[in-house]
Design an enzyme around this catalytic site. Structure first.
Site, PDB file in Angstrom:
ATOM      1  N   ILE A  88       0.825  -1.219   0.000  1.00 29.90           N
ATOM      2  CA  ILE A  88       0.000   0.000   0.000  1.00 29.90           C
ATOM      3  C   ILE A  88       0.857   1.266   0.000  1.00 29.90           C
ATOM      4  O   ILE A  88       0.415   2.313  -0.475  1.00 29.90           O
ATOM      5  CB  ILE A  88      -0.995  -0.023   1.184  1.00 29.90           C
ATOM      6  CG1 ILE A  88      -2.182   0.890   0.880  1.00 29.90           C
ATOM      7  CG2 ILE A  88      -0.320   0.322   2.496  1.00 29.90           C
ATOM      8  CD1 ILE A  88      -3.407   0.598   1.693  1.00 29.90           C
ATOM      9  N   VAL A 145       1.168  -3.064   8.657  1.00 29.12           N
ATOM     10  CA  VAL A 145       1.067  -2.039   7.630  1.00 29.12           C
ATOM     11  C   VAL A 145       1.349  -0.650   8.237  1.00 29.12           C
ATOM     12  O   VAL A 145       1.897   0.236   7.563  1.00 29.12           O
ATOM     13  CB  VAL A 145      -0.304  -2.128   6.909  1.00 29.12           C
ATOM     14  CG1 VAL A 145      -1.444  -1.644   7.757  1.00 29.12           C
ATOM     15  CG2 VAL A 145      -0.282  -1.395   5.594  1.00 29.12           C
ATOM     16  N   ASP A 146       1.024  -0.475   9.495  1.00 33.63           N
ATOM     17  CA  ASP A 146       1.306   0.782  10.212  1.00 33.63           C
ATOM     18  C   ASP A 146       2.819   1.064  10.212  1.00 33.63           C
ATOM     19  O   ASP A 146       3.265   2.177   9.867  1.00 33.63           O
ATOM     20  CB  ASP A 146       0.773   0.626  11.651  1.00 33.63           C
ATOM     21  CG  ASP A 146       0.655   1.929  12.414  1.00 33.63           C
ATOM     22  OD1 ASP A 146       0.903   2.985  11.822  1.00 33.63           O
ATOM     23  OD2 ASP A 146       0.301   1.870  13.607  1.00 33.63           O
ATOM     24  N   GLY A 199      -4.556  -8.617  10.554  1.00 33.33           N
ATOM     25  CA  GLY A 199      -3.209  -9.023  10.955  1.00 33.33           C
ATOM     26  C   GLY A 199      -3.123  -9.170  12.458  1.00 33.33           C
ATOM     27  O   GLY A 199      -3.740 -10.053  13.060  1.00 33.33           O
TER      28      GLY A 199
END
Ligand code: AR6
Length: 184
Positions: A18, A40-41, A131
């Site tokens: 992303i 993803v953070d 996740g």
């Protein structure tokens, strides 16, 4: 106020990262602290650089002293990322007993609201909650696709893209998108 689109925008699912998406806004699967984490953070904060963390710290100091609750979302700039905004959405943490699908749906709806509020027209979502927060990606896909499809905010957008990590997540979103929408 953004211009309304006469037809609903494309909603698509792709496999990928992303952080490299060329869209107006990417959504982050954040936590209430807004100060970064793993998954993803972590990837978004690494790619965006220190400007993103500084904005998040400022939000904590000024607006969210107790953190951003699950189901809510807030937009910031995007630092060094190719997008213009990052929308930080806090998913319900299933591992902490937050199992309400309405809170998950609210993540997606609140994120769309933030994108439209800042004037974005294209948005990329990850599989929020699938996740560290322990949701089955198929459930996330069903909720995400149903919520986005039925959102009144869609008419303000040109593209909604789900960007997934791995075959299983991609399949789950492709399947949800292939399922006909509920009759209105
Ligand atoms: N691009 C797209 N998807 C990704 C990427 C990427 N670069 N990296 C991971 N994913 P998670 P959560 C997928 O754990 O469940 C963090 O520590 C991943 O495969 O990132 O909402 C936060 O700070 C999975 O399908 O988010 C919170 O504390 C999906 O993104 C907590 O994790 C979401 O996984 C939030 O947990």
């Amino acid at each position: 106020m953004s211009v309304r689109r006469p037809v609903p925008p494309p909603i698509e699912a792709v496999e990928g990262d992303i952080t490299t998406q060329q869209v107006d806004a990417i959504v982050n699967a954040a936590n209430s602290s807004l100060l970064g984490g793993g998954g993803v953070d972590g990837a978004i904060h690494r790619a965006a650089g220190p400007a993103l963390l500084a904005e998040c710290q400022e939000l904590r100091r000024t607006r969210y002293l107790d953190g951003l609750p699950a189901g809510h979302a807030i937009a910031t700039g995007a630092g060094d990322l190719p997008s213009r905004w990052v929308v930080h959405a806090v998913g319900p943490n299933r591992r902490a007993g937050q199992t309400n699908p309405t809170t998950m749906a609210s993540c997606f709806e609140s994120s769309l609201r933030e994108v439209v509020r800042v004037g974005g027209r294209s948005v990329a979502f990850p599989a929020v909650g699938a996740g560290v927060y322990g949701w089955d990606v198929r459930e996330v896909a069903e909720i995400a696709v149903r919520t986005v499809r039925s959102s009144a905010l869609l008419t303000h957008l040109d593209l909604v893209r789900f960007v997934l990590r791995g075959e299983k997540a991609l399949r789950a979103f492709e399947r949800a998108l292939a399922t006909p929408p509920d009759p209105a």
